[in-house]
Design a protein around this motif. Sequence first.
Motif, PDB file in Angstrom:
ATOM      1  N   SER A 244       0.819  -1.171   0.264  1.00  0.00           N
ATOM      2  CA  SER A 244      -0.168   0.158   0.181  1.00  0.00           C
ATOM      3  C   SER A 244       0.693   1.089   0.078  1.00  0.00           C
ATOM      4  O   SER A 244       0.496   2.231  -0.250  1.00  0.00           O
ATOM      5  CB  SER A 244      -0.953  -0.044   1.191  1.00  0.00           C
ATOM      6  OG  SER A 244      -0.439   0.034   2.416  1.00  0.00           O
ATOM      7  N   TRP A 245       2.154   0.921   0.329  1.00  0.00           N
ATOM      8  CA  TRP A 245       3.064   2.335   0.433  1.00  0.00           C
ATOM      9  C   TRP A 245       3.212   2.771  -1.005  1.00  0.00           C
ATOM     10  O   TRP A 245       3.138   4.315  -1.213  1.00  0.00           O
ATOM     11  CB  TRP A 245       4.532   2.109   1.058  1.00  0.00           C
ATOM     12  CG  TRP A 245       4.255   1.666   2.502  1.00  0.00           C
ATOM     13  CD1 TRP A 245       3.385   1.976   3.354  1.00  0.00           C
ATOM     14  CD2 TRP A 245       5.479   1.160   3.207  1.00  0.00           C
ATOM     15  NE1 TRP A 245       3.580   1.257   4.420  1.00  0.00           N
ATOM     16  CE2 TRP A 245       4.966   0.964   4.543  1.00  0.00           C
ATOM     17  CE3 TRP A 245       6.786   0.798   2.775  1.00  0.00           C
ATOM     18  CZ2 TRP A 245       5.787   0.618   5.564  1.00  0.00           C
ATOM     19  CZ3 TRP A 245       7.561   0.435   3.859  1.00  0.00           C
ATOM     20  CH2 TRP A 245       7.048   0.205   5.042  1.00  0.00           C
TER      21      TRP A 245
ATOM     22  N   LEU B 169       0.257   5.154  -2.000  1.00  0.00           N
ATOM     23  CA  LEU B 169      -0.117   6.052  -1.314  1.00  0.00           C
ATOM     24  C   LEU B 169       1.030   7.355  -1.454  1.00  0.00           C
ATOM     25  O   LEU B 169       0.849   8.369  -1.851  1.00  0.00           O
ATOM     26  CB  LEU B 169       0.390   5.878   0.375  1.00  0.00           C
ATOM     27  CG  LEU B 169       0.551   7.052   1.288  1.00  0.00           C
ATOM     28  CD1 LEU B 169      -0.657   7.902   1.496  1.00  0.00           C
ATOM     29  CD2 LEU B 169       1.148   6.482   2.606  1.00  0.00           C
TER      30      LEU B 169
ATOM     31  N   ARG C 204       0.291   8.769  -4.880  1.00  0.00           N
ATOM     32  CA  ARG C 204      -0.645   9.536  -4.894  1.00  0.00           C
ATOM     33  C   ARG C 204      -0.306  11.089  -4.022  1.00  0.00           C
ATOM     34  O   ARG C 204      -0.428  12.180  -4.498  1.00  0.00           O
ATOM     35  CB  ARG C 204      -1.926   9.002  -3.794  1.00  0.00           C
ATOM     36  CG  ARG C 204      -3.132  10.112  -3.899  1.00  0.00           C
ATOM     37  CD  ARG C 204      -4.532   9.541  -3.117  1.00  0.00           C
ATOM     38  NE  ARG C 204      -4.205   9.666  -1.765  1.00  0.00           N
ATOM     39  CZ  ARG C 204      -4.247   9.031  -0.641  1.00  0.00           C
ATOM     40  NH1 ARG C 204      -3.920   7.576  -1.164  1.00  0.00           N
ATOM     41  NH2 ARG C 204      -4.372   9.217   0.366  1.00  0.00           N
TER      42      ARG C 204
ATOM     43  N   GLU D 234       1.694   5.409   7.949  1.00  0.00           N
ATOM     44  CA  GLU D 234       1.411   5.843   6.735  1.00  0.00           C
ATOM     45  C   GLU D 234       1.637   7.621   6.708  1.00  0.00           C
ATOM     46  O   GLU D 234       2.141   8.048   5.901  1.00  0.00           O
ATOM     47  CB  GLU D 234       0.042   5.660   6.238  1.00  0.00           C
ATOM     48  CG  GLU D 234      -0.086   4.341   5.924  1.00  0.00           C
ATOM     49  CD  GLU D 234      -0.208   3.163   7.107  1.00  0.00           C
ATOM     50  OE1 GLU D 234      -0.621   3.419   7.978  1.00  0.00           O
ATOM     51  OE2 GLU D 234      -0.127   1.905   6.716  1.00  0.00           O
TER      52      GLU D 234
ATOM     53  N   GLY E 270       4.522   9.558   4.928  1.00  0.00           N
ATOM     54  CA  GLY E 270       4.007  10.543   3.903  1.00  0.00           C
ATOM     55  C   GLY E 270       4.529  11.938   4.264  1.00  0.00           C
ATOM     56  O   GLY E 270       5.150  12.656   3.277  1.00  0.00           O
TER      57      GLY E 270
ATOM     58  N   ALA F 153      -4.343  14.562   1.188  1.00  0.00           N
ATOM     59  CA  ALA F 153      -4.263  13.241   0.972  1.00  0.00           C
ATOM     60  C   ALA F 153      -4.898  12.502   2.133  1.00  0.00           C
ATOM     61  O   ALA F 153      -4.855  11.183   2.020  1.00  0.00           O
ATOM     62  CB  ALA F 153      -2.854  12.513   0.895  1.00  0.00           C
TER      63      ALA F 153
ATOM     64  N   LEU G 153      -4.100  12.606   5.447  1.00  0.00           N
ATOM     65  CA  LEU G 153      -3.053  12.199   6.308  1.00  0.00           C
ATOM     66  C   LEU G 153      -2.907  13.475   7.389  1.00  0.00           C
ATOM     67  O   LEU G 153      -1.717  13.557   7.849  1.00  0.00           O
ATOM     68  CB  LEU G 153      -2.087  11.631   5.877  1.00  0.00           C
ATOM     69  CG  LEU G 153      -1.799  10.647   4.891  1.00  0.00           C
ATOM     70  CD1 LEU G 153      -0.612  10.166   4.194  1.00  0.00           C
ATOM     71  CD2 LEU G 153      -2.134   9.289   5.810  1.00  0.00           C
TER      72      LEU G 153
END
Length: 188
Positions: free
Chosen positions: A20-21, A24, A27, A145, A149, A184, A186
Amino acid sequence: MTLRLEWLDEREEGAPFEESWRGLLERLLGIAGKMEGVEEGVVTLTLTDDEGIRKLNREFRGLDKPTDVLSFPMREAGEEPVIRYADEYETVDADADAAGGEAGEEEEEDGDTEAYDPFEEPLGDIVISVPRMYAQAEEYGHSVERELGFLFVHGFLHLLGYDHGSDAEEKEMFAKQEAVLAEAGLAR
Protein backbone atom coordinates in the motif's frame (compact mmCIF):
# COMPACT_ATOMS: atom_id res chain seq x y z
CA MET A 1 5.53 12.94 -19.86
CA THR A 2 4.37 12.69 -16.28
CA LEU A 3 5.64 12.86 -12.74
CA ARG A 4 6.85 9.37 -11.91
CA LEU A 5 8.14 7.54 -8.82
CA GLU A 6 10.89 4.92 -9.03
CA TRP A 7 11.32 2.61 -6.07
CA LEU A 8 14.39 0.89 -4.56
CA ASP A 9 14.40 -1.25 -1.43
CA GLU A 10 17.92 -1.62 -0.01
CA ARG A 11 16.87 -3.10 3.31
CA GLU A 12 17.82 -6.60 4.37
CA GLU A 13 16.14 -9.50 2.61
CA GLY A 14 12.82 -10.28 4.23
CA ALA A 15 12.24 -6.79 5.64
CA PRO A 16 8.48 -6.13 5.74
CA PHE A 17 7.15 -4.25 2.75
CA GLU A 18 3.70 -2.75 2.63
CA GLU A 19 2.44 -2.78 -0.94
CA SER A 20 0.00 0.00 0.00
CA TRP A 21 2.99 2.32 0.45
CA ARG A 22 3.55 2.48 -3.32
CA GLY A 23 0.03 3.76 -4.02
CA LEU A 24 0.19 6.20 -1.12
CA LEU A 25 3.50 7.66 -2.25
CA GLU A 26 2.42 7.92 -5.88
CA ARG A 27 -0.71 9.76 -4.74
CA LEU A 28 1.35 12.10 -2.54
CA LEU A 29 3.77 12.75 -5.41
CA GLY A 30 0.86 13.67 -7.66
CA ILE A 31 -0.70 16.00 -5.07
CA ALA A 32 2.62 17.67 -4.19
CA GLY A 33 3.56 17.99 -7.86
CA LYS A 34 0.24 19.59 -8.70
CA MET A 35 0.47 22.03 -5.76
CA GLU A 36 3.99 22.99 -6.80
CA GLY A 37 3.34 23.13 -10.54
CA VAL A 38 5.65 20.20 -11.28
CA GLU A 39 4.04 18.10 -13.97
CA GLU A 40 6.90 15.88 -15.10
CA GLY A 41 10.09 14.28 -13.92
CA VAL A 42 11.32 11.26 -12.02
CA VAL A 43 11.75 10.93 -8.27
CA THR A 44 13.71 7.94 -7.02
CA LEU A 45 12.83 6.71 -3.53
CA THR A 46 15.17 4.40 -1.66
CA LEU A 47 14.06 2.60 1.48
CA THR A 48 16.95 1.72 3.73
CA ASP A 49 17.79 0.98 7.35
CA ASP A 50 19.52 3.10 9.98
CA GLU A 51 22.99 1.86 9.00
CA GLY A 52 22.42 2.62 5.31
CA ILE A 53 21.22 6.15 5.95
CA ARG A 54 23.96 6.71 8.54
CA LYS A 55 26.60 5.98 5.88
CA LEU A 56 24.99 8.45 3.47
CA ASN A 57 24.61 11.06 6.20
CA ARG A 58 28.30 10.70 7.08
CA GLU A 59 29.46 10.81 3.45
CA PHE A 60 27.34 13.71 2.25
CA ARG A 61 26.65 15.77 5.37
CA GLY A 62 29.58 14.90 7.63
CA LEU A 63 27.22 13.64 10.36
CA ASP A 64 28.04 10.13 11.57
CA LYS A 65 24.56 9.26 12.80
CA PRO A 66 21.33 7.96 11.30
CA THR A 67 18.61 10.37 10.26
CA ASP A 68 15.06 9.90 9.02
CA VAL A 69 15.20 11.26 5.45
CA LEU A 70 17.81 12.56 3.03
CA SER A 71 17.25 14.29 -0.30
CA PHE A 72 19.63 14.55 -3.21
CA PRO A 73 18.33 17.05 -5.80
CA MET A 74 19.61 16.66 -9.33
CA ARG A 75 19.83 20.42 -9.78
CA GLU A 76 20.01 23.50 -7.65
CA ALA A 77 16.91 25.60 -7.04
CA GLY A 78 16.27 27.86 -10.02
CA GLU A 79 18.72 25.97 -12.24
CA GLU A 80 17.51 25.10 -15.72
CA PRO A 81 16.79 21.42 -16.48
CA VAL A 82 19.63 19.40 -17.98
CA ILE A 83 19.14 18.77 -21.69
CA ARG A 84 19.74 15.16 -22.67
CA TYR A 85 20.31 14.06 -26.23
CA ALA A 86 19.08 10.77 -27.67
CA ASP A 87 22.58 9.48 -28.42
CA GLU A 88 23.31 9.44 -24.66
CA TYR A 89 20.71 6.67 -24.35
CA GLU A 90 21.65 4.37 -27.22
CA THR A 91 22.95 1.73 -24.83
CA VAL A 92 19.61 1.65 -23.00
CA ASP A 93 17.75 0.89 -26.22
CA ALA A 94 20.44 -1.55 -27.38
CA ASP A 95 20.18 -3.42 -24.08
CA ALA A 96 16.40 -3.58 -24.42
CA ASP A 97 16.74 -4.95 -27.96
CA ALA A 98 19.30 -7.54 -26.81
CA ALA A 99 16.96 -8.66 -24.04
CA GLY A 100 14.16 -9.17 -26.52
CA GLY A 101 12.22 -6.08 -25.47
CA GLU A 102 11.10 -3.15 -27.50
CA ALA A 103 13.35 -0.13 -27.69
CA GLY A 104 12.12 2.48 -25.25
CA GLU A 105 10.83 -0.04 -22.69
CA GLU A 106 12.37 -1.39 -19.52
CA GLU A 107 11.35 -4.42 -17.52
CA GLU A 108 10.35 -3.98 -13.90
CA GLU A 109 11.21 -6.50 -11.18
CA ASP A 110 7.78 -8.12 -11.40
CA GLY A 111 8.19 -8.68 -15.15
CA ASP A 112 5.89 -5.88 -16.28
CA THR A 113 7.19 -3.65 -19.03
CA GLU A 114 6.72 0.09 -18.75
CA ALA A 115 7.46 2.82 -21.23
CA TYR A 116 10.88 4.35 -20.74
CA ASP A 117 11.34 7.94 -21.78
CA PRO A 118 15.02 8.88 -21.94
CA PHE A 119 14.07 12.55 -21.82
CA GLU A 120 12.35 12.43 -18.42
CA GLU A 121 14.10 14.81 -16.09
CA PRO A 122 15.41 13.18 -12.91
CA LEU A 123 14.34 15.46 -10.08
CA GLY A 124 16.45 13.65 -7.52
CA ASP A 125 16.62 10.94 -4.90
CA ILE A 126 14.88 10.61 -1.55
CA VAL A 127 16.21 8.12 1.00
CA ILE A 128 14.09 7.09 4.00
CA SER A 129 15.17 5.03 7.00
CA VAL A 130 12.27 2.65 7.58
CA PRO A 131 13.21 1.77 11.20
CA ARG A 132 13.44 5.48 12.04
CA MET A 133 10.08 6.03 10.30
CA TYR A 134 8.42 3.38 12.49
CA ALA A 135 10.02 4.78 15.66
CA GLN A 136 8.94 8.35 14.88
CA ALA A 137 5.38 7.27 14.07
CA GLU A 138 5.19 5.71 17.52
CA GLU A 139 6.92 8.67 19.18
CA TYR A 140 4.55 11.20 17.58
CA GLY A 141 1.48 9.02 18.11
CA HIS A 142 0.34 8.82 14.51
CA SER A 143 0.18 6.15 11.81
CA VAL A 144 3.14 4.77 9.92
CA GLU A 145 1.47 6.00 6.73
CA ARG A 146 1.34 9.55 8.10
CA GLU A 147 5.03 9.42 9.00
CA LEU A 148 6.01 7.87 5.66
CA GLY A 149 3.99 10.55 3.87
CA PHE A 150 5.53 13.32 5.97
CA LEU A 151 9.08 12.13 5.27
CA PHE A 152 8.41 11.62 1.57
CA VAL A 153 6.78 15.02 1.02
CA HIS A 154 9.53 16.66 3.10
CA GLY A 155 12.13 15.02 0.87
CA PHE A 156 10.25 15.98 -2.30
CA LEU A 157 10.09 19.64 -1.27
CA HIS A 158 13.85 19.58 -0.67
CA LEU A 159 14.26 18.27 -4.24
CA LEU A 160 12.39 21.36 -5.42
CA GLY A 161 14.71 23.68 -3.49
CA TYR A 162 12.78 24.28 -0.28
CA ASP A 163 14.74 24.35 2.95
CA HIS A 164 14.18 25.03 6.63
CA GLY A 165 17.34 26.86 7.61
CA SER A 166 15.47 29.88 8.95
CA ASP A 167 12.19 30.22 10.85
CA ALA A 168 10.47 31.74 7.79
CA GLU A 169 11.70 28.96 5.49
CA GLU A 170 10.66 26.29 7.98
CA LYS A 171 7.21 27.81 8.37
CA GLU A 172 6.71 27.90 4.58
CA MET A 173 8.03 24.38 3.98
CA PHE A 174 6.09 22.77 6.81
CA ALA A 175 2.88 24.54 5.76
CA LYS A 176 3.31 23.08 2.26
CA GLN A 177 3.92 19.61 3.72
CA GLU A 178 0.80 19.81 5.85
CA ALA A 179 -1.29 21.01 2.90
CA VAL A 180 -0.21 18.00 0.82
CA LEU A 181 -0.80 15.58 3.69
CA ALA A 182 -4.22 17.08 4.44
CA GLU A 183 -5.22 16.75 0.79
CA ALA A 184 -4.22 13.07 0.97
CA GLY A 185 -6.22 12.52 4.16
CA LEU A 186 -3.16 12.29 6.40
CA ALA A 187 -3.72 15.39 8.51
CA ARG A 188 -2.81 15.29 12.19
